[in-house]
Motif scaffolding. Structure first.
Motif, PDB file in Angstrom:
ATOM      1  N   MET A 251      -5.191   0.415   9.093  1.00 16.36           N
ATOM      2  CA  MET A 251      -5.728   1.260   8.020  1.00 16.36           C
ATOM      3  C   MET A 251      -7.171   0.815   7.807  1.00 16.36           C
ATOM      4  SD  MET A 251      -2.678   1.614   5.293  1.00 16.36           S
ATOM      5  CE  MET A 251      -1.948   0.094   5.832  1.00 16.36           C
TER       6      MET A 251
ATOM      7  N   TYR B  91       0.806  -1.230   0.000  1.00 17.44           N
ATOM      8  CA  TYR B  91       0.000   0.000   0.000  1.00 17.44           C
ATOM      9  C   TYR B  91       0.834   1.273   0.000  1.00 17.44           C
ATOM     10  CZ  TYR B  91       1.143  -1.203   4.835  1.00 17.44           C
ATOM     11  OH  TYR B  91       1.813  -1.591   5.956  1.00 17.44           O
TER      12      TYR B  91
ATOM     13  N   SER C 289      10.108   7.561   9.905  1.00 16.77           N
ATOM     14  CA  SER C 289      10.847   7.272   8.669  1.00 16.77           C
ATOM     15  C   SER C 289      10.372   5.945   8.098  1.00 16.77           C
ATOM     16  CB  SER C 289      12.352   7.160   8.970  1.00 16.77           C
ATOM     17  OG  SER C 289      12.582   6.034   9.781  1.00 16.77           O
TER      18      SER C 289
ATOM     19  N   PRO D 273      -7.862   6.191   7.023  1.00 16.85           N
ATOM     20  CA  PRO D 273      -8.297   5.481   5.826  1.00 16.85           C
ATOM     21  C   PRO D 273      -7.120   5.046   4.960  1.00 16.85           C
ATOM     22  CG  PRO D 273      -8.616   7.841   5.577  1.00 16.85           C
ATOM     23  CD  PRO D 273      -8.213   7.618   7.005  1.00 16.85           C
TER      24      PRO D 273
ATOM     25  N   SER E   1       8.669   6.358  15.309  1.00 22.79           N
ATOM     26  CA  SER E   1       7.825   5.639  14.357  1.00 22.79           C
ATOM     27  C   SER E   1       8.734   5.229  13.209  1.00 22.79           C
ATOM     28  CB  SER E   1       6.692   6.560  13.878  1.00 22.79           C
ATOM     29  OG  SER E   1       5.960   5.948  12.847  1.00 22.79           O
TER      30      SER E   1
ATOM     31  N   ILE F 298      -5.473   5.041   1.566  1.00 21.56           N
ATOM     32  CA  ILE F 298      -5.604   5.921   0.387  1.00 21.56           C
ATOM     33  C   ILE F 298      -4.722   5.335  -0.711  1.00 21.56           C
ATOM     34  CG2 ILE F 298      -5.323   8.273  -0.509  1.00 21.56           C
ATOM     35  CD1 ILE F 298      -5.646   9.290   2.403  1.00 21.56           C
TER      36      ILE F 298
ATOM     37  N   ARG G 204       2.039   0.557  13.798  1.00 20.10           N
ATOM     38  CA  ARG G 204       0.688   0.059  13.530  1.00 20.10           C
ATOM     39  C   ARG G 204       0.692  -1.440  13.270  1.00 20.10           C
ATOM     40  NH1 ARG G 204      -2.215   4.300   9.451  1.00 20.10           N
ATOM     41  NH2 ARG G 204      -2.418   6.030  10.908  1.00 20.10           N
TER      42      ARG G 204
ATOM     43  N   LEU H  88       3.142   9.043   1.334  1.00 25.35           N
ATOM     44  CA  LEU H  88       2.733   7.656   1.553  1.00 25.35           C
ATOM     45  C   LEU H  88       1.540   7.343   0.662  1.00 25.35           C
ATOM     46  CD1 LEU H  88       2.776   7.778   5.455  1.00 25.35           C
ATOM     47  CD2 LEU H  88       4.633   7.132   3.922  1.00 25.35           C
TER      48      LEU H  88
ATOM     49  N   GLU I 164      -1.644  -2.503  11.367  1.00 25.03           N
ATOM     50  CA  GLU I 164      -2.167  -2.323   9.999  1.00 25.03           C
ATOM     51  C   GLU I 164      -3.492  -3.045   9.743  1.00 25.03           C
ATOM     52  OE1 GLU I 164      -0.505  -0.003   8.824  1.00 25.03           O
ATOM     53  OE2 GLU I 164       1.632  -0.270   9.140  1.00 25.03           O
TER      54      GLU I 164
END
Ligand code: SAM
Ligand code: FES
Length: 356
Positions: A210, A73, A113, A240, A142, A242, A165, A317, A167
Protein backbone atom coordinates in the motif's frame (compact mmCIF):
# COMPACT_ATOMS: atom_id res chain seq x y z
CA UNK A 1 30.95 15.11 -10.09
CA UNK A 2 29.34 12.34 -12.21
CA UNK A 3 27.21 11.35 -9.24
CA UNK A 4 25.86 14.90 -8.94
CA UNK A 5 24.85 14.83 -12.61
CA UNK A 6 23.00 11.51 -12.03
CA UNK A 7 21.04 12.73 -9.07
CA UNK A 8 20.01 16.03 -10.59
CA UNK A 9 19.20 14.82 -14.08
CA UNK A 10 15.96 12.87 -14.71
CA UNK A 11 16.85 12.28 -18.37
CA UNK A 12 20.11 10.61 -17.43
CA UNK A 13 18.41 8.29 -14.95
CA UNK A 14 15.53 7.48 -17.27
CA UNK A 15 17.99 6.37 -19.92
CA UNK A 16 19.87 3.98 -17.65
CA UNK A 17 19.23 0.26 -18.19
CA UNK A 18 19.31 -0.63 -14.48
CA UNK A 19 18.26 1.75 -11.73
CA UNK A 20 19.85 1.87 -8.29
CA UNK A 21 17.93 2.42 -5.06
CA UNK A 22 19.03 6.10 -5.17
CA UNK A 23 17.75 6.45 -8.75
CA UNK A 24 14.39 5.03 -7.72
CA UNK A 25 14.15 7.42 -4.76
CA UNK A 26 15.04 10.31 -7.07
CA UNK A 27 12.29 9.39 -9.53
CA UNK A 28 9.70 8.92 -6.77
CA UNK A 29 10.51 12.44 -5.56
CA UNK A 30 9.97 14.12 -8.95
CA UNK A 31 7.26 16.72 -8.75
CA UNK A 32 7.60 19.11 -11.67
CA UNK A 33 5.08 18.65 -14.49
CA UNK A 34 7.72 18.38 -17.17
CA UNK A 35 9.75 15.75 -15.30
CA UNK A 36 6.66 13.74 -14.48
CA UNK A 37 5.61 13.74 -18.13
CA UNK A 38 9.01 12.33 -19.04
CA UNK A 39 8.69 9.67 -16.35
CA UNK A 40 5.24 8.54 -17.49
CA UNK A 41 6.25 8.62 -21.15
CA UNK A 42 9.26 6.40 -20.47
CA UNK A 43 7.13 3.94 -18.48
CA UNK A 44 4.59 3.84 -21.30
CA UNK A 45 7.32 3.16 -23.87
CA UNK A 46 8.69 0.29 -21.78
CA UNK A 47 5.21 -1.15 -21.28
CA UNK A 48 4.67 -1.07 -25.05
CA UNK A 49 8.04 -2.67 -25.81
CA UNK A 50 7.81 -5.51 -23.27
CA UNK A 51 4.06 -6.11 -22.91
CA UNK A 52 2.43 -4.63 -26.01
CA UNK A 53 -0.97 -2.98 -26.18
CA UNK A 54 -3.08 -5.68 -24.58
CA UNK A 55 -4.86 -4.86 -21.34
CA UNK A 56 -5.82 -7.99 -19.44
CA UNK A 57 -8.92 -8.18 -17.30
CA UNK A 58 -9.45 -10.12 -14.08
CA UNK A 59 -12.97 -10.25 -12.63
CA UNK A 60 -12.84 -9.98 -8.83
CA UNK A 61 -15.40 -11.94 -6.88
CA UNK A 62 -15.42 -10.90 -3.22
CA UNK A 63 -16.96 -14.06 -1.84
CA UNK A 64 -16.65 -13.49 1.91
CA UNK A 65 -15.97 -10.49 4.15
CA UNK A 66 -15.30 -12.59 7.25
CA UNK A 67 -11.73 -12.29 8.43
CA UNK A 68 -9.85 -13.76 11.38
CA UNK A 69 -7.18 -11.05 11.17
CA UNK A 70 -7.06 -7.59 12.63
CA UNK A 71 -4.87 -5.68 10.17
CA UNK A 72 -4.95 -2.11 11.42
CA UNK A 73 -5.81 -0.56 8.04
CA UNK A 74 -8.53 -2.88 6.84
CA UNK A 75 -12.26 -2.17 6.89
CA UNK A 76 -13.17 -5.87 7.12
CA UNK A 77 -10.84 -6.58 10.05
CA UNK A 78 -12.18 -8.94 12.71
CA UNK A 79 -12.79 -6.20 15.28
CA UNK A 80 -14.94 -4.01 13.03
CA UNK A 81 -18.35 -4.81 14.47
CA UNK A 82 -20.14 -2.19 12.36
CA UNK A 83 -20.00 -4.44 9.34
CA UNK A 84 -22.68 -6.83 8.06
CA UNK A 85 -20.77 -10.02 7.42
CA UNK A 86 -21.61 -12.30 4.50
CA UNK A 87 -20.43 -15.53 2.97
CA UNK A 88 -21.43 -16.52 -0.54
CA UNK A 89 -22.27 -20.22 -0.81
CA UNK A 90 -20.19 -22.42 -3.08
CA UNK A 91 -23.09 -22.95 -5.49
CA UNK A 92 -23.63 -19.21 -5.90
CA UNK A 93 -19.88 -18.55 -6.31
CA UNK A 94 -19.84 -21.03 -9.18
CA UNK A 95 -22.90 -19.44 -10.81
CA UNK A 96 -21.39 -15.95 -10.59
CA UNK A 97 -18.15 -17.20 -12.14
CA UNK A 98 -20.07 -18.99 -14.91
CA UNK A 99 -21.95 -15.81 -15.77
CA UNK A 100 -18.75 -13.75 -15.76
CA UNK A 101 -16.92 -16.15 -18.09
CA UNK A 102 -19.69 -17.46 -20.32
CA UNK A 103 -21.80 -14.29 -20.65
CA UNK A 104 -19.48 -11.38 -19.90
CA UNK A 105 -16.35 -12.80 -21.54
CA UNK A 106 -13.94 -12.73 -18.56
CA UNK A 107 -10.93 -15.05 -18.87
CA UNK A 108 -9.74 -14.86 -15.26
CA UNK A 109 -11.80 -15.12 -12.09
CA UNK A 110 -10.06 -13.77 -9.01
CA UNK A 111 -11.61 -15.27 -5.90
CA UNK A 112 -11.02 -12.84 -3.03
CA UNK A 113 -12.04 -12.88 0.63
CA UNK A 114 -10.92 -12.06 4.13
CA UNK A 115 -8.96 -14.84 5.82
CA UNK A 116 -11.95 -17.07 6.34
CA UNK A 117 -11.37 -20.65 7.46
CA UNK A 118 -15.04 -21.44 6.88
CA UNK A 119 -14.02 -22.30 3.30
CA UNK A 120 -11.99 -25.37 4.13
CA UNK A 121 -9.48 -26.90 1.74
CA UNK A 122 -12.02 -29.33 0.27
CA UNK A 123 -14.64 -26.61 -0.27
CA UNK A 124 -12.15 -24.36 -2.09
CA UNK A 125 -10.88 -27.26 -4.19
CA UNK A 126 -14.42 -28.16 -5.14
CA UNK A 127 -15.21 -24.55 -6.11
CA UNK A 128 -12.05 -24.33 -8.25
CA UNK A 129 -12.62 -27.68 -9.97
CA UNK A 130 -16.29 -27.01 -10.70
CA UNK A 131 -15.66 -23.54 -12.14
CA UNK A 132 -12.94 -24.96 -14.38
CA UNK A 133 -15.21 -27.81 -15.49
CA UNK A 134 -17.93 -25.35 -16.49
CA UNK A 135 -15.84 -22.45 -17.81
CA UNK A 136 -12.80 -21.89 -19.97
CA UNK A 137 -10.80 -19.56 -17.70
CA UNK A 138 -7.96 -19.17 -15.23
CA UNK A 139 -8.57 -19.03 -11.50
CA UNK A 140 -6.63 -16.68 -9.25
CA UNK A 141 -6.79 -16.73 -5.45
CA UNK A 142 -6.60 -13.79 -3.07
CA UNK A 143 -7.51 -15.42 0.22
CA UNK A 144 -4.58 -14.56 2.46
CA UNK A 145 -2.25 -16.86 4.35
CA UNK A 146 -3.14 -20.55 4.26
CA UNK A 147 -0.97 -23.61 5.02
CA UNK A 148 1.26 -24.44 2.08
CA UNK A 149 -0.37 -27.89 1.82
CA UNK A 150 -3.67 -26.16 1.12
CA UNK A 151 -2.14 -23.98 -1.59
CA UNK A 152 -0.68 -27.15 -3.14
CA UNK A 153 -4.15 -28.67 -3.16
CA UNK A 154 -5.64 -25.55 -4.78
CA UNK A 155 -2.95 -25.75 -7.48
CA UNK A 156 -3.74 -29.41 -8.09
CA UNK A 157 -7.41 -28.46 -8.34
CA UNK A 158 -6.45 -26.08 -11.16
CA UNK A 159 -5.80 -22.62 -9.64
CA UNK A 160 -2.81 -21.01 -11.33
CA UNK A 161 -2.44 -17.55 -9.84
CA UNK A 162 -2.22 -16.06 -6.37
CA UNK A 163 -2.43 -12.49 -5.22
CA UNK A 164 -0.95 -11.86 -1.81
CA UNK A 165 0.48 -8.47 -0.97
CA UNK A 166 3.55 -7.97 1.18
CA UNK A 167 1.85 -4.63 2.14
CA UNK A 168 5.18 -2.97 3.00
CA UNK A 169 8.78 -4.18 2.88
CA UNK A 170 9.53 -2.26 6.07
CA UNK A 171 9.62 -4.97 8.74
CA UNK A 172 8.86 -2.68 11.68
CA UNK A 173 5.95 -1.02 9.90
CA UNK A 174 4.61 -4.42 8.82
CA UNK A 175 4.62 -5.61 12.41
CA UNK A 176 2.89 -2.46 13.65
CA UNK A 177 0.12 -2.88 11.09
CA UNK A 178 -0.37 -6.61 11.68
CA UNK A 179 -0.76 -7.36 15.37
CA UNK A 180 -0.47 -10.94 16.49
CA UNK A 181 -3.79 -12.42 17.46
CA UNK A 182 -4.77 -15.69 19.05
CA UNK A 183 -5.34 -17.32 15.69
CA UNK A 184 -2.60 -15.81 13.57
CA UNK A 185 0.89 -14.48 14.01
CA UNK A 186 1.73 -12.19 11.17
CA UNK A 187 5.23 -11.29 10.15
CA UNK A 188 6.83 -9.93 7.00
CA UNK A 189 9.23 -12.88 6.96
CA UNK A 190 6.34 -15.33 6.89
CA UNK A 191 4.59 -13.41 4.11
CA UNK A 192 7.72 -13.38 1.97
CA UNK A 193 8.37 -17.05 2.71
CA UNK A 194 4.84 -17.80 1.50
CA UNK A 195 5.30 -15.79 -1.70
CA UNK A 196 8.47 -17.77 -2.49
CA UNK A 197 6.74 -21.07 -1.74
CA UNK A 198 3.80 -20.15 -3.99
CA UNK A 199 6.23 -19.43 -6.82
CA UNK A 200 7.87 -22.81 -6.09
CA UNK A 201 4.53 -24.61 -6.43
CA UNK A 202 4.15 -23.07 -9.88
CA UNK A 203 1.72 -20.22 -9.24
CA UNK A 204 2.02 -16.91 -11.05
CA UNK A 205 2.20 -14.56 -8.08
CA UNK A 206 1.01 -10.99 -7.70
CA UNK A 207 2.02 -8.85 -4.75
CA UNK A 208 2.72 -5.29 -3.72
CA UNK A 209 2.49 -2.61 -1.05
CA UNK A 210 0.00 0.00 0.00
CA UNK A 211 1.27 3.47 -0.79
CA UNK A 212 1.19 6.28 1.75
CA UNK A 213 0.81 4.18 4.89
CA UNK A 214 1.29 6.15 8.11
CA UNK A 215 5.01 6.18 8.90
CA UNK A 216 6.04 4.89 5.46
CA UNK A 217 8.93 6.72 3.77
CA UNK A 218 9.93 7.13 0.13
CA UNK A 219 12.92 4.91 0.91
CA UNK A 220 10.50 2.13 1.93
CA UNK A 221 8.67 2.43 -1.38
CA UNK A 222 11.97 2.17 -3.25
CA UNK A 223 12.68 -1.06 -1.33
CA UNK A 224 9.18 -2.28 -2.25
CA UNK A 225 10.02 -1.84 -5.95
CA UNK A 226 13.34 -3.63 -5.55
CA UNK A 227 11.57 -6.47 -3.75
CA UNK A 228 9.44 -7.18 -6.84
CA UNK A 229 12.50 -8.26 -8.78
CA UNK A 230 14.14 -10.02 -5.83
CA UNK A 231 11.04 -12.22 -5.54
CA UNK A 232 10.72 -12.54 -9.32
CA UNK A 233 7.01 -11.88 -9.04
CA UNK A 234 4.66 -11.91 -12.02
CA UNK A 235 2.31 -9.11 -11.14
CA UNK A 236 2.42 -5.90 -9.12
CA UNK A 237 -0.83 -4.95 -7.41
CA UNK A 238 -0.40 -1.78 -5.36
CA UNK A 239 -2.60 1.14 -4.49
CA UNK A 240 -2.89 4.05 -2.11
CA UNK A 241 -3.69 3.48 1.54
CA UNK A 242 -7.19 4.88 2.12
CA UNK A 243 -8.07 5.59 5.71
CA UNK A 244 -11.10 3.74 7.06
CA UNK A 245 -12.87 5.51 9.97
CA UNK A 246 -13.79 2.25 11.70
CA UNK A 247 -10.19 1.10 12.10
CA UNK A 248 -7.44 2.04 14.57
CA UNK A 249 -5.80 4.12 11.79
CA UNK A 250 -8.77 6.52 11.76
CA UNK A 251 -7.56 10.11 11.37
CA UNK A 252 -4.51 9.34 9.24
CA UNK A 253 -4.01 10.84 5.80
CA UNK A 254 -4.72 8.86 2.65
CA UNK A 255 -1.95 7.98 0.24
CA UNK A 256 -1.91 10.34 -2.72
CA UNK A 257 -2.79 9.64 -6.31
CA UNK A 258 0.38 11.31 -7.60
CA UNK A 259 2.71 9.12 -5.53
CA UNK A 260 0.73 6.01 -6.48
CA UNK A 261 1.03 6.88 -10.16
CA UNK A 262 4.77 7.42 -9.81
CA UNK A 263 5.01 3.98 -8.16
CA UNK A 264 3.29 2.43 -11.18
CA UNK A 265 5.63 4.20 -13.59
CA UNK A 266 8.86 3.50 -11.70
CA UNK A 267 7.87 -0.15 -11.17
CA UNK A 268 7.37 -0.50 -14.92
CA UNK A 269 10.77 1.07 -15.63
CA UNK A 270 12.55 -1.15 -13.09
CA UNK A 271 10.68 -4.44 -13.60
CA UNK A 272 9.93 -4.10 -17.33
CA UNK A 273 8.00 -7.30 -18.20
CA UNK A 274 5.79 -7.88 -15.16
CA UNK A 275 2.06 -7.19 -15.22
CA UNK A 276 0.94 -4.10 -13.31
CA UNK A 277 -2.61 -3.52 -12.19
CA UNK A 278 -4.50 -0.23 -12.23
CA UNK A 279 -6.08 -1.05 -8.87
CA UNK A 280 -9.50 -0.28 -7.42
CA UNK A 281 -7.92 1.88 -4.69
CA UNK A 282 -6.18 3.98 -7.35
CA UNK A 283 -9.51 4.42 -9.11
CA UNK A 284 -11.13 5.29 -5.78
CA UNK A 285 -8.86 8.27 -5.10
CA UNK A 286 -9.13 9.52 -8.66
CA UNK A 287 -12.57 8.57 -9.87
CA UNK A 288 -12.35 10.82 -12.92
CA UNK A 289 -9.47 9.20 -14.76
CA UNK A 290 -7.36 7.20 -12.28
CA UNK A 291 -7.42 3.98 -14.31
CA UNK A 292 -6.76 5.74 -17.61
CA UNK A 293 -3.73 7.59 -16.20
CA UNK A 294 -2.37 4.38 -14.68
CA UNK A 295 -2.75 2.58 -18.03
CA UNK A 296 -0.79 5.40 -19.65
CA UNK A 297 1.94 5.23 -16.99
CA UNK A 298 2.86 1.56 -17.23
CA UNK A 299 -0.17 -0.48 -16.08
CA UNK A 300 -1.64 -3.26 -18.22
CA UNK A 301 -4.26 -4.92 -16.02
CA UNK A 302 -7.75 -4.00 -14.85
CA UNK A 303 -9.74 -5.80 -12.21
CA UNK A 304 -13.44 -5.00 -12.44
CA UNK A 305 -15.76 -6.23 -9.76
CA UNK A 306 -18.04 -9.17 -10.56
CA UNK A 307 -19.50 -9.46 -7.04
CA UNK A 308 -23.32 -9.19 -7.09
CA UNK A 309 -24.52 -5.75 -6.03
CA UNK A 310 -26.19 -6.97 -2.82
CA UNK A 311 -22.83 -7.96 -1.31
CA UNK A 312 -20.59 -5.15 -2.59
CA UNK A 313 -21.39 -2.49 -0.02
CA UNK A 314 -20.30 -4.88 2.75
CA UNK A 315 -16.84 -5.35 1.27
CA UNK A 316 -15.56 -1.87 1.93
CA UNK A 317 -11.90 -2.29 2.72
CA UNK A 318 -11.83 1.51 2.70
CA UNK A 319 -14.49 4.22 2.35
CA UNK A 320 -15.64 5.54 -1.02
CA UNK A 321 -14.75 2.27 -2.77
CA UNK A 322 -15.85 2.58 -6.38
CA UNK A 323 -18.53 0.55 -8.10
CA UNK A 324 -20.51 -0.55 -5.05
CA UNK A 325 -23.80 0.50 -6.69
CA UNK A 326 -23.02 -1.13 -10.02
CA UNK A 327 -23.55 -4.71 -11.11
CA UNK A 328 -21.17 -7.02 -12.98
CA UNK A 329 -22.61 -6.01 -16.38
CA UNK A 330 -21.93 -2.29 -15.70
CA UNK A 331 -18.34 -3.01 -14.68
CA UNK A 332 -17.66 -5.23 -17.70
CA UNK A 333 -18.89 -2.49 -20.07
CA UNK A 334 -17.07 0.20 -18.16
CA UNK A 335 -13.63 -1.44 -18.42
CA UNK A 336 -14.10 -1.93 -22.17
CA UNK A 337 -14.77 1.80 -22.54
CA UNK A 338 -11.72 2.67 -20.43
CA UNK A 339 -9.45 0.43 -22.49
CA UNK A 340 -10.57 1.80 -25.84
CA UNK A 341 -10.43 5.39 -24.54
CA UNK A 342 -6.66 5.02 -24.10
CA UNK A 343 -6.20 3.44 -27.51
CA UNK A 344 -5.50 -0.06 -26.24
CA UNK A 345 -7.23 -3.40 -26.74
CA UNK A 346 -8.55 -6.13 -24.45
CA UNK A 347 -6.02 -8.94 -24.18
CA UNK A 348 -7.03 -12.18 -25.85
CA UNK A 349 -6.53 -15.57 -24.24
CA UNK A 350 -5.93 -16.10 -20.54
CA UNK A 351 -3.52 -13.23 -20.07
CA UNK A 352 -0.82 -15.37 -18.49
CA UNK A 353 2.29 -13.67 -17.22
CA UNK A 354 5.15 -13.50 -19.69
CA UNK A 355 7.65 -13.56 -16.83
CA UNK A 356 8.29 -17.13 -15.74
N1 SAM B 1 -7.44 -11.49 2.78
C1 SAM B 1 -6.66 -11.47 1.60
C2 SAM B 1 -5.27 -10.99 1.90
O1 SAM B 1 -5.03 -10.54 3.02
O2 SAM B 1 -4.40 -11.12 1.03
C3 SAM B 1 -7.28 -10.65 0.49
C4 SAM B 1 -8.16 -9.51 0.85
S1 SAM B 1 -7.31 -8.11 1.48
C5 SAM B 1 -8.61 -7.21 2.17
C6 SAM B 1 -6.85 -7.30 -0.01
C7 SAM B 1 -5.94 -6.10 0.11
O3 SAM B 1 -6.69 -4.94 0.42
C8 SAM B 1 -4.89 -6.12 1.17
O4 SAM B 1 -3.79 -6.88 0.77
C9 SAM B 1 -4.57 -4.64 1.35
O5 SAM B 1 -3.39 -4.26 0.64
C10 SAM B 1 -5.79 -3.93 0.74
N2 SAM B 1 -6.39 -2.99 1.72
C11 SAM B 1 -6.99 -3.31 2.87
N3 SAM B 1 -7.35 -2.19 3.55
C12 SAM B 1 -6.97 -1.14 2.77
C13 SAM B 1 -7.05 0.27 2.93
N4 SAM B 1 -7.57 0.84 4.02
N5 SAM B 1 -6.56 1.06 1.93
C14 SAM B 1 -6.03 0.48 0.82
N6 SAM B 1 -5.92 -0.84 0.63
C15 SAM B 1 -6.38 -1.65 1.59
FE1 FES C 1 -17.44 -0.81 -12.07
FE2 FES C 1 -16.81 1.07 -13.77
S1 FES C 1 -15.60 -0.60 -13.15
S2 FES C 1 -18.79 0.65 -12.90
Amino acid sequence: MMKETCISEPDFILNKENLTREDIIFLLRLNKGNDLNKLFKKADEIRKRYIGNDVHIRGILEFSNHCKNDCLYCGIRKSNTKLNRYRIEAKEIIKIAENAVNNLGFKTILLQSGEDDFYKKEIMEDIIKTILKKCDCRIALSIGERPIEEYKGFYEAGARRCLIRFETSNKKLFEKLHPSSSSTKNSLGKRIWLIKKLKGIGYQVGTGPMIGLPGQKIEDLAEDILLYNKLNINMAGMGPFICHPDTPLNGNKNGTFSLSLKMVAVTRIVCKDIFISATTALQTINKINGRELALKAGANLLMPNITPKKYREHYQLYPGKVCIYENPYDCADCVKRVISSVGRRIGEGYGDSIRK
